[in-house]
Design a protein around this motif. Structure first.
Motif, mmCIF file in Angstrom:
data_model
loop_
_atom_site.group_PDB
_atom_site.id
_atom_site.type_symbol
_atom_site.label_atom_id
_atom_site.label_comp_id
_atom_site.label_asym_id
_atom_site.label_seq_id
_atom_site.Cartn_x
_atom_site.Cartn_y
_atom_site.Cartn_z
ATOM 1 N N LYS A 43 -2.620 -6.769 7.187
ATOM 2 C CA LYS A 43 -3.122 -7.555 6.222
ATOM 3 C C LYS A 43 -2.249 -8.932 6.203
ATOM 4 O O LYS A 43 -2.884 -10.037 5.530
ATOM 5 C CB LYS A 43 -2.984 -7.118 4.864
ATOM 6 N N LEU A 44 -0.947 -8.867 6.576
ATOM 7 C CA LEU A 44 -0.205 -10.015 6.773
ATOM 8 C C LEU A 44 -0.191 -10.793 8.011
ATOM 9 O O LEU A 44 0.305 -11.965 8.118
ATOM 10 C CB LEU A 44 1.238 -9.642 6.636
ATOM 11 N N PRO A 83 -5.431 -9.527 -1.006
ATOM 12 C CA PRO A 83 -4.701 -9.437 0.156
ATOM 13 C C PRO A 83 -5.245 -10.061 1.138
ATOM 14 O O PRO A 83 -6.463 -10.322 1.219
ATOM 15 C CB PRO A 83 -4.348 -7.962 0.435
ATOM 16 N N LEU A 132 -1.479 -2.941 -3.758
ATOM 17 C CA LEU A 132 -0.937 -4.117 -3.178
ATOM 18 C C LEU A 132 -1.825 -5.260 -3.285
ATOM 19 O O LEU A 132 -2.283 -5.735 -2.275
ATOM 20 C CB LEU A 132 -0.196 -4.081 -1.832
ATOM 21 N N VAL A 175 -0.217 -2.647 6.255
ATOM 22 C CA VAL A 175 0.493 -3.873 5.419
ATOM 23 C C VAL A 175 0.569 -4.874 6.504
ATOM 24 O O VAL A 175 0.201 -6.155 6.154
ATOM 25 C CB VAL A 175 1.541 -3.627 4.729
ATOM 26 N N LEU A 205 -0.239 -11.485 -2.650
ATOM 27 C CA LEU A 205 0.703 -11.617 -1.414
ATOM 28 C C LEU A 205 2.112 -11.274 -1.698
ATOM 29 O O LEU A 205 2.846 -10.743 -0.681
ATOM 30 C CB LEU A 205 0.322 -12.901 -0.969
ATOM 31 N N THR A 208 -2.276 1.540 0.024
ATOM 32 C CA THR A 208 -2.018 -0.016 -0.032
ATOM 33 C C THR A 208 -2.953 -0.737 -0.955
ATOM 34 O O THR A 208 -2.954 -1.856 -0.900
ATOM 35 C CB THR A 208 -2.068 -0.444 1.363
ATOM 36 N N LEU A 235 2.500 -7.595 -1.176
ATOM 37 C CA LEU A 235 2.170 -7.460 0.265
ATOM 38 C C LEU A 235 3.806 -7.620 1.242
ATOM 39 O O LEU A 235 4.063 -6.966 1.856
ATOM 40 C CB LEU A 235 1.127 -8.021 1.019
ATOM 41 N N ARG A 236 4.158 -8.812 0.846
ATOM 42 C CA ARG A 236 5.627 -9.256 1.322
ATOM 43 C C ARG A 236 6.621 -8.152 1.041
ATOM 44 O O ARG A 236 7.303 -7.584 2.147
ATOM 45 C CB ARG A 236 6.087 -10.507 0.743
ATOM 46 N N HIS A 239 6.121 -5.019 3.133
ATOM 47 C CA HIS A 239 6.489 -5.087 4.412
ATOM 48 C C HIS A 239 8.032 -4.963 4.525
ATOM 49 O O HIS A 239 8.566 -4.266 5.689
ATOM 50 C CB HIS A 239 5.887 -6.223 5.174
#
Length: 548
Positions: free
Chosen positions: A185-186, A41, A140, A182, A143, A137, A146-147, A150
């Motif tokens: 991380k994004l 991530p 996860l 999350v 990517l 998390t 993670l998307r 979210h």
């Protein structure tokens, strides 16, 4: 070089450090295990983090030294959309499966509620949310996961906040804690945004047919209505034009190294093609206001349904995120108050990239006079005709110190922001870049005979695009705000009382000030709609070179 270079050997253009390459297609399935898109991530650089970094495992930041498309989460085939179909459900443990189940329940419940369901969710569902275990998390690990997390947490949190009327301002810890982690991380805020509703919220109807306009569906929504599906699809269809526009931008900057007759001719041609692509985006929006767009005109958005039944679910605000804090004690028992807007088409990185490429200046400014706004540090002075247009527009809507486009960039995924920062830095000299690429605007100013018309045509396409956007919001927001809500919505009961109160207040102000105070229409993300749209269009008009 002279015009005779067409018949003599010409050096191959040196590749511009622009992270979209026609001849290289990133294979995400063959990435090395230590690549950030493979199994790790992403960690946004501070100050993107909204909570202390020590509350989650620090991961390596991406290596952007290659300047490849993948380093910015931008695909040569899909632009700012993911290069693969987004994950539709999280199947990484029972805790996340419980969250997916709660989202299923919410979506099914709203489908049978009249008036869109805002403020009418069952309290039993809210109690179930508060009793959920806080999911980890750490599972996860990619990517795409993670998307999806979210998207899941954003829709659940907005369901929860707007399930009562008036809306609550507290996000319970089982949602708030993983949502903030999350989001960090994004590199995006913990609120529903454009990426959640458009970029990461699609699926292929037939996987064998690939990513095309007539093969897309919207899996996650609040109401499950055809109008909500069409609203998200409207932006998604615009994003499908991203790859072509980005490749043309890259090819244009390749030629900027030479700026000979051959290069200038190619740049003019690329600009004309970019103008056509922007006009195609405008056509999509205008079709959306006329009752039908997309494949065979099947997609339709009912304005009243959008405004009163769908749009309220999007609203952000000043919320208290339970369980999120600045120290170990707060993270367990306290919380953090934050204020964010909701999703808006202004958060599209594609539109921001076009503005940067064309030299449309959305940076904050210290003054509000037409003369000062026409002499930005990186823009040449405006010709008299263009300056007169700016003065005329500012007579009714003065340009303010902050701009909507700058604020909207905060809601983009961090690597799309990095892409835009890189794009804006291509023309700036630095120790590592002593010979920057000439900006398109400076080239058009230096070579007006070859480029001015094509450049101004592209600017005019952006103006038409923004005119089309204003037409869209006029139909779906400004006009609807003046009409009464549906009798099945929670807004009906207080409508008449508020209308009378507002009329009385306006009459009082008119008597005191001698003029009627204009009502502010708020955008889908909670922004002052009329002001920011006019300001964006004014900034676009400023970019015209015009005749000397």
């Amino acid at each position: 070089m002279s015009s005779g270079s067409r018949t003599s050997p010409r050096m191959a253009p040196r590749r511009v450090p622009f992270p979209i390459h026609d001849e290289v297609q990133q294979d995400h399935t063959a990435l090395p295990p230590d690549h950030f898109l493979s199994q790790r991530p992403i960690t946004p650089p501070q100050p993107d983090s909204v909570i202390a970094e020590r509350y989650w495992s620090a991961r390596a930041r991406p290596d952007t030294s290659s300047l490849a498309a993948a380093d910015y989460d931008v695909s040569v085939l899909t632009g700012f959309l993911p290069p693969e179909e987004p994950v539709q459900r999280l199947e990484v443990g029972k805790e996340w499966e419980l969250f997916e189940g709660c989202l299923d329940e919410a979506q099914e419940a709203v489908k049978v509620l009249e008036g869109g369901g805002v403020g009418r969710m069952d309290e039993a569902w809210r109690e179930k949310i508060r009793a959920l275990p806080t999911p980890s998390t750490e599972v996860l690990t990619t990517l795409p996961l993670l998307r999806r997390a979210h998207v899941l947490l954003s829709f659940l949190s907005h369901f929860y906040v707007h399930s009562t009327f008036p809306a609550t301002n507290r996000v319970p810890a089982p949602l708030a804690v993983p949502w903030v982690l999350v989001s960090d991380k994004l590199g995006i805020p913990p609120v529903l945004n454009y990426a959640d509703t458009v970029l990461w919220n699609w699926r292929l109807i037939d996987s064998s047919r690939g990513l095309r306009a007539d093969n897309l569906d919207i899996p996650t929504s609040f109401t499950g209505s055809s109008s909500e599906r069409a609203f998200f699809l409207l932006s998604l269809l615009c994003e499908l034009h991203g790859p072509n526009i980005l490749r043309l931008m890259s090819a244009t900057l390749d030629e900027a190294f030479f700026a000979d007759e051959v290069a200038l001719g190619r740049i003019a041609s690329y600009l004309d093609r970019i103008s056509s692509s922007i006009d195609e985006l405008t056509v999509i929006m205008r079709e959306g206001t006329k009752g039908g767009f997309g494949h065979q005109g099947r997609e339709k958005i009912v304005p009243a349904v959008f405004y009163w039944e769908i749009r309220p679910w999007f609203n952000g605000g000043k919320w208290f995120y339970e369980g999120v804090g600045e120290d170990d004690e707060d993270i367990e028992a306290g919380g953090k108050e934050m204020e964010w807007g909701g999703p808006s088409a202004g958060q599209s990185s594609l539109v921001h990239a076009l503005d940067l490429f064309l030299g449309v200046d959305h940076t904050p400014r210290p003054t509000k006079t037409a003369e000062s706004t026409s002499t930005s540090a990186h823009l040449p002075p405006l010709p008299p005709a263009a300056l007169a247009k700016v003065k005329q527009s500012q007579a009714s809507v003065p340009i303010t110190d902050s701009t909507f486009m700058v604020r909207a960039s905060q809601y983009m995924p961090s690597f799309h922001r990095a892409f835009l920062r890189h794009l804006s830095a291509l023309h700036l000299p630095s120790a590592s870049n002593p010979s920057p690429i000439p900006s398109l605007r400076s080239l058009a100013t230096t070579y007006p005979v070859q480029l001015r018309d094509s450049y101004d045509n592209a600017i005019n396409s952006m103006k038409r695009f923004r005119d089309g956007h204003m037409g869209l919001v006029t139909v779906f927001i400004v006009t609807q705000a003046k009409r009464e809500p549906g009798k099945d919505t929670v807004f009906w009961a207080g409508w008449e009382t508020k209308r009378l109160e507002k009329e009385a207040e306006e009459a009082r102000r008119k008597a005191e000030d001698g003029e009627k105070v204009a009502e502010k229409m708020m955008g889908t993300g909670g922004t002052d709609l009329v002001t920011f749209l006019k300001a964006c269009r004014d900034r676009t008009v400023e970019a015209f070179l015009g005749r000397a």
